[in-house]
Scaffold this motif. Structure first.
Motif, short mmCIF file in Angstrom:
data_model
loop_
_atom_site.label_atom_id
_atom_site.label_comp_id
_atom_site.label_asym_id
_atom_site.label_seq_id
_atom_site.Cartn_x
_atom_site.Cartn_y
_atom_site.Cartn_z
N LYS A 42 0.82 -1.22 0.00
CA LYS A 42 0.00 0.00 0.00
C LYS A 42 0.85 1.27 0.00
O LYS A 42 0.38 2.33 -0.41
CB LYS A 42 -0.93 0.01 1.21
CG LYS A 42 -2.07 -0.98 1.10
CD LYS A 42 -3.04 -0.86 2.27
CE LYS A 42 -4.21 -1.84 2.11
NZ LYS A 42 -5.14 -1.76 3.26
N ASP A 45 1.88 4.37 -3.69
CA ASP A 45 0.61 4.98 -4.08
C ASP A 45 0.49 5.19 -5.58
O ASP A 45 -0.49 5.77 -6.05
CB ASP A 45 0.42 6.32 -3.36
CG ASP A 45 1.51 7.33 -3.67
OD1 ASP A 45 2.52 6.96 -4.30
OD2 ASP A 45 1.36 8.50 -3.28
N TYR A 48 -0.18 0.53 -6.33
CA TYR A 48 -1.39 0.19 -5.59
C TYR A 48 -2.46 1.25 -5.84
O TYR A 48 -3.65 0.94 -5.94
CB TYR A 48 -1.10 0.07 -4.10
CG TYR A 48 -2.30 -0.42 -3.30
CD1 TYR A 48 -2.66 -1.76 -3.35
CD2 TYR A 48 -3.06 0.46 -2.54
CE1 TYR A 48 -3.77 -2.23 -2.63
CE2 TYR A 48 -4.16 0.00 -1.83
CZ TYR A 48 -4.51 -1.33 -1.87
OH TYR A 48 -5.61 -1.78 -1.17
N GLU A 52 -6.53 1.07 -6.87
CA GLU A 52 -7.56 1.81 -6.15
C GLU A 52 -8.32 2.74 -7.09
O GLU A 52 -9.55 2.87 -6.99
CB GLU A 52 -6.93 2.62 -5.02
CG GLU A 52 -6.43 1.81 -3.86
CD GLU A 52 -5.91 2.69 -2.74
OE1 GLU A 52 -6.32 2.49 -1.59
OE2 GLU A 52 -5.09 3.59 -3.02
N ALA A 72 -3.67 -5.18 -0.70
CA ALA A 72 -2.24 -5.14 -0.95
C ALA A 72 -1.68 -6.55 -1.05
O ALA A 72 -2.31 -7.52 -0.60
CB ALA A 72 -1.53 -4.39 0.18
#
Length: 362
Positions: A42, A45, A48, A52, A72
């Motif tokens: 996670k 950014d 991952y 998201e 994750a």
């Protein structure tokens, strides 16, 4: 754009909206909840975050009727087993790099990046418009999954080394964390490739279990702290000139989706892809400056290393093509498209970029 906003923009009044929503839209939007394991911690950014972002776009476009929960690497599935979880139906969708699974079949490397393959734009153009998506999904069907475009990092760095490497001989015996098919190229130079998930690389490098490691580029590498234990930072990552990231969807789950949801899922992946490329282009320059200030020593791979690696890669591609029909088919498709693309790039793109880089003021 949300469905309500679309209705407002198109000028449908309350009566028109009601007619449209009952039953044409409402009944065609079943409530679906999927799980998406990823290969990323996670803390990254970008990688991952791409997963998201894809899930967020799907939810917004369906008024939360279609929800995808992201995880994750290691939370519900080990980071390097995302494909397996989607293939066997444990999860409906996964966000990963195809080349992690080259051990199953070397053809998996093409869903990410083949050593000395094309840059980001040519690779993406091949996938979207050059037959890449179709030829890859024909292969992925054997593993009960469908691929969707879901990210790209741009050209990556060559990694972090405890000691300098100046000649091809310096790779002999070098324990190098490197993802995917490129490890087999470096084996030809005498290196000992190690495939380790992102969250496990730093401790291996710190303890000396490995001598060098590559990940992505300055922004992500800074977060993982490699500069603290291996100061020599090399470029370019010739094994990843423009690696695609994919969302693998279980074939049966994909076929069961309404066509409307299939389209939304695919477009959400494209949005995440564009977001990720922009995020890296925004973040890498500043991150590289910080790494240099923190003690990173920036080196280009020597011409000798580049030429030896190129020769080894071409030999390996030919060897695998001679025994693997799927690999040969995809390799020939990508190579023909890439060669044509670079003939154009050298006319305008490369010349312009080189001029602007030489005249950059910062």
């Amino acid at each position: 754009m949300k469905r309500r906003d679309f209705i407002k923009v198109t000028g449908l009044g309350a009566a028109g909206a009601a007619t449209l929503a009952a039953p044409a839209i409402a009944q065609s939007m079943p409530e679906i909840k999927w799980r998406m394991p990823t290969s990323w911690p996670k803390s990254l950014d970008t990688l991952y975050g791409g997963a998201e972002m894809m899930a967020k776009m799907v939810a917004e476009a369906t008024d939360n009727k279609f929800q995808i929960q992201t995880f994750a690497g290691g939370e519900i599935v080990p980071g390097l087993q995302v494909l397996d979880a989607v293939q066997n139906g444990t999860c409906e969708i996964g966000h990963t790099a195809s080349y992690y699974y080259f051990g199953k079949d070397p053809t998996f490397t093409f869903g990410s990046s083949v050593p000395f393959g094309p840059n980001m734009r040519i690779n993406q153009a091949w996938y979207m418009l050059g037959g890449g998506k179709e030829i890859l999904n024909e292969f992925y069907k054997k593993y009960n999954v469908v691929s969707l475009l879901a990210g790209n990092t741009g050209c990556q760095m060559g990694g972090w080394f405890r000691k300098e490497v100046k000649t091809p001989q310096d790779f002999k015996g070098l324990k190098f964390r490197i993802g995917g098919f490129a490890g087999r190229v470096l084996q030809k130079l005498g290196a000992v490739p190690q495939q380790i998930a992102g969250g496990d690389i730093y401790p291996a490098l710190e303890k000396g279990t490995i001598d060098a490691a590559e990940w992505v580029g300055p922004y992500d590498d800074e977060k993982l702290g490699f500069v603290k234990v291996a100061p020599h930072y090399y470029f370019p990552g010739w094994w990843e000139g423009g690696p695609i990231l994919l969302a693998f969807v279980n074939q049966d789950k994909w076929n069961a989706l309404p066509k409307y949801y299939q389209s939304i899922l695919e477009q959400a992946g494209h949005f995440a892809n564009n977001w990720m490329m922009a995020k890296y282009d925004q973040s890498n320059p500043q991150a590289l400056r910080r790494l240099l200030a923190a003690g990173a020593k920036l080196h280009p791979f020597s011409p000798e290393i580049m030429q030896a690696s190129f020769k080894a890669a071409k030999e390996l591609h030919a060897e695998v093509s001679s025994t693997n029909a799927d690999f040969k088919k995809v390799y020939e498709s990508l190579t023909a498209f890439s060669n044509n693309g670079y003939q154009w790039f050298q006319v305008a793109e490369v010349g312009y970029d080189n001029f602007m880089a030489r005249n950059s003021q910062s």
